[in-house]
Design a protein around this motif. Structure first.
Motif, PDB file in Angstrom:
ATOM      1  N   GLN A 191       2.014   3.417  -6.021  1.00 35.07           N
ATOM      2  CA  GLN A 191       2.056   2.417  -5.340  1.00 35.07           C
ATOM      3  C   GLN A 191       3.195   2.593  -4.270  1.00 35.07           C
ATOM      4  O   GLN A 191       2.992   2.376  -2.900  1.00 35.07           O
ATOM      5  CB  GLN A 191       2.653   1.212  -5.872  1.00 35.07           C
ATOM      6  N   SER A 192       4.023   3.486  -4.344  1.00 32.31           N
ATOM      7  CA  SER A 192       5.144   4.034  -3.262  1.00 32.31           C
ATOM      8  C   SER A 192       4.494   4.915  -2.206  1.00 32.31           C
ATOM      9  O   SER A 192       5.261   5.180  -1.375  1.00 32.31           O
ATOM     10  CB  SER A 192       6.397   4.626  -4.294  1.00 32.31           C
ATOM     11  N   CYS A 193       3.468   5.376  -2.508  1.00 26.10           N
ATOM     12  CA  CYS A 193       3.223   6.220  -1.612  1.00 26.10           C
ATOM     13  C   CYS A 193       1.520   5.649  -1.042  1.00 26.10           C
ATOM     14  O   CYS A 193       0.662   6.436  -0.261  1.00 26.10           O
ATOM     15  CB  CYS A 193       2.788   7.812  -1.918  1.00 26.10           C
ATOM     16  N   ALA A 194       1.503   4.366  -1.105  1.00 23.39           N
ATOM     17  CA  ALA A 194       0.295   3.682  -0.524  1.00 23.39           C
ATOM     18  C   ALA A 194      -1.039   4.315  -1.058  1.00 23.39           C
ATOM     19  O   ALA A 194      -2.064   3.972  -0.257  1.00 23.39           O
ATOM     20  CB  ALA A 194       0.601   3.724   0.956  1.00 23.39           C
ATOM     21  N   LEU A 195      -1.147   4.519  -2.326  1.00 24.64           N
ATOM     22  CA  LEU A 195      -2.642   5.094  -2.734  1.00 24.64           C
ATOM     23  C   LEU A 195      -3.068   3.762  -3.614  1.00 24.64           C
ATOM     24  O   LEU A 195      -3.964   3.816  -3.997  1.00 24.64           O
ATOM     25  CB  LEU A 195      -2.366   6.087  -3.380  1.00 24.64           C
ATOM     26  N   LEU A 196      -2.110   2.915  -3.731  1.00 27.85           N
ATOM     27  CA  LEU A 196      -2.599   1.948  -4.865  1.00 27.85           C
ATOM     28  C   LEU A 196      -1.787   0.648  -4.408  1.00 27.85           C
ATOM     29  O   LEU A 196      -0.840   0.680  -4.018  1.00 27.85           O
ATOM     30  CB  LEU A 196      -2.253   2.124  -6.177  1.00 27.85           C
ATOM     31  N   THR A 197      -2.681  -0.636  -4.502  1.00 26.82           N
ATOM     32  CA  THR A 197      -1.924  -1.995  -4.416  1.00 26.82           C
ATOM     33  C   THR A 197      -2.165  -2.636  -5.584  1.00 26.82           C
ATOM     34  O   THR A 197      -3.228  -2.311  -6.036  1.00 26.82           O
ATOM     35  CB  THR A 197      -2.507  -2.444  -3.126  1.00 26.82           C
ATOM     36  N   SER A 198      -1.176  -3.635  -5.751  1.00 28.09           N
ATOM     37  CA  SER A 198      -1.485  -4.550  -7.219  1.00 28.09           C
ATOM     38  C   SER A 198      -0.971  -5.938  -6.675  1.00 28.09           C
ATOM     39  O   SER A 198      -0.015  -6.166  -5.949  1.00 28.09           O
ATOM     40  CB  SER A 198      -0.774  -3.937  -8.290  1.00 28.09           C
ATOM     41  N   HIS A 199      -1.560  -6.971  -7.232  1.00 26.85           N
ATOM     42  CA  HIS A 199      -0.750  -8.017  -7.055  1.00 26.85           C
ATOM     43  C   HIS A 199      -1.082  -8.752  -8.679  1.00 26.85           C
ATOM     44  O   HIS A 199      -1.792  -8.880  -9.243  1.00 26.85           O
ATOM     45  CB  HIS A 199      -1.634  -9.126  -6.132  1.00 26.85           C
ATOM     46  N   LYS A 200       0.265  -9.516  -8.896  1.00 28.40           N
ATOM     47  CA  LYS A 200       0.301 -10.178 -10.185  1.00 28.40           C
ATOM     48  C   LYS A 200      -0.155 -11.409  -9.973  1.00 28.40           C
ATOM     49  O   LYS A 200       0.205 -12.480  -9.252  1.00 28.40           O
ATOM     50  CB  LYS A 200       1.627 -10.116 -10.616  1.00 28.40           C
ATOM     51  N   ASN A 201      -1.323 -11.833 -11.005  1.00 29.09           N
ATOM     52  CA  ASN A 201      -1.840 -12.962 -11.180  1.00 29.09           C
ATOM     53  C   ASN A 201      -1.664 -13.760 -12.545  1.00 29.09           C
ATOM     54  O   ASN A 201      -2.142 -13.333 -13.469  1.00 29.09           O
ATOM     55  CB  ASN A 201      -3.261 -12.951 -10.925  1.00 29.09           C
ATOM     56  N   GLY A 202      -0.482 -14.501 -12.482  1.00 32.54           N
ATOM     57  CA  GLY A 202      -0.073 -15.083 -13.739  1.00 32.54           C
ATOM     58  C   GLY A 202       0.627 -13.979 -14.501  1.00 32.54           C
ATOM     59  O   GLY A 202       1.604 -13.322 -13.998  1.00 32.54           O
ATOM     60  N   ARG A 203       0.309 -13.331 -15.522  1.00 28.82           N
ATOM     61  CA  ARG A 203       0.988 -12.427 -16.419  1.00 28.82           C
ATOM     62  C   ARG A 203       0.196 -11.248 -16.113  1.00 28.82           C
ATOM     63  O   ARG A 203       0.609 -10.247 -16.561  1.00 28.82           O
ATOM     64  CB  ARG A 203       1.269 -12.748 -17.783  1.00 28.82           C
ATOM     65  N   VAL A 204      -0.945 -11.125 -15.340  1.00 29.38           N
ATOM     66  CA  VAL A 204      -1.812  -9.941 -15.373  1.00 29.38           C
ATOM     67  C   VAL A 204      -1.590  -9.608 -13.764  1.00 29.38           C
ATOM     68  O   VAL A 204      -1.731 -10.100 -12.839  1.00 29.38           O
ATOM     69  CB  VAL A 204      -3.236 -10.502 -15.487  1.00 29.38           C
TER      70      VAL A 204
END
Lengths: 113, 113
Positions: free
Chosen positions: A60-73
Motif C-alpha cells: 500500500q505504501s508504494c501504491a500497488l494496493l488499496t484497501s478499504h475497511k468495511n465493518g471489521r473486514v
DNA sequence: GCCATACTGAAGTCTTCACTTGACTATTTC
DNA sequence: GAAATAGTCAAGTGAAGACTTCAGTATGGC
C-alpha cells in the motif's frame, strides 16, 4: 541488504523492493482475479493474517494496493498507480539505451565472449 | 526470505527478485548511460569487484544484462529481453483488473475506509 | 451483555543473501 | 619472463526482513 538503502529511495525503488518478494507477488496475483479480504488472502498463502497485514502495508505504501475497511473486514484490491509508475520506468530504461544502440549500431561492431 | 521460493520460479519472478536490490538497480542505472567494465562499475558503487561480479551473474541469469569478455576486460550492457518480459507482465497485471473494473464500475458502488 | 470473528501491534526468531577477504587464473605491458 | 591489471572462485560474516506468537482492539451476531 547490507547497503545503506532506505536513505531517500524514490517511488520506483520502493515499488521494486516491494515486488522483490515472492509472497507479495503471490498476493498481487491473487488480487488480479478480484478483491479479497485479509483472511481470504492468508488462507491460500498459508501464512498468518498478521504476516499478510505486514505485506499489505508495504504494498500500500508504494501504491500497488488499496484497501478499504468495511465493518471489521478489510477489502484489498490492486492499485493502478504503482503499476503505471513501474511501467514508465521499465519503458524509459529500455528505450534509453535502445536509442544509444541505434546511434552506435551503424558505426561500431561487436566482439563476443 | 523465509518462504520456500526458488522452487519453480518463472522468468518474471527471477527478474523481480533481481530488481529487488538497490545495488543491482544502481548497476542498471549506470549501464543505461552506456556499457561499462566490471571495475568501472565497482568504482562508483563503492564495493569490491567480486561483489559486482556476483550481481552481474544474477542480472545476466534473467536477461537484464549481457556481457562479453574482450581480453581480460568484461564489458557489460543492458539486455532488452528481460525488460520486455517485465513490461508485458506489468501491463497484463494492470489491464487484467482494469477490465474487471470496467465490467463492475457501472454496476456496483464503493464504500471507503 | 457475551462470544466469535477480523484484524492490528509489539517483540522475538531464524534464514537468506549482500558483502568481504584471500587465494587463484588469465591477459597485457615492460 | 616478471610485474601489473582484470576478473573469478570459495568460504565466512553480518544484517535485513519474512515469519511467528501472544496480547489487544473493533465489529457483528445471539
Amino acid at each position: 541488504m547490507a547497503t545503506s538503502m532506505a536513505l531517500r529511495v524514490g517511488k520506483v525503488d520502493r515499488i521494486l523492493d516491494a515486488l522483490g518478494d515472492t509472497t507479495r507477488r503471490r498476493i498481487i496475483r491473487l488480487l488480479s482475479t478480484g478483491p479479497m479480504s485479509v483472511s481470504e488472502l492468508a488462507k491460500p498463502l498459508d501464512i498468518t493474517v498478521t504476516a499478510v497485514t505486514q505485506h499489505l502495508r508495504i504494498l500500500q505504501s508504494c501504491a500497488l494496493l488499496t484497501s478499504h475497511k468495511n465493518g471489521r473486514v478489510r477489502m484489498c484490491s490492486l492499485d493502478a498507480t504503482g503499476f503505471e509508475t513501474l511501467e514508465y520506468w521499465v519503458r524509459d530504461c529500455r528505450t534509453s539505451w535502445e536509442r544509444r544502440l541505434d546511434r552506435l549500431g551503424t558505426i561500431l561492431e561487436e566482439d563476443d565472449t
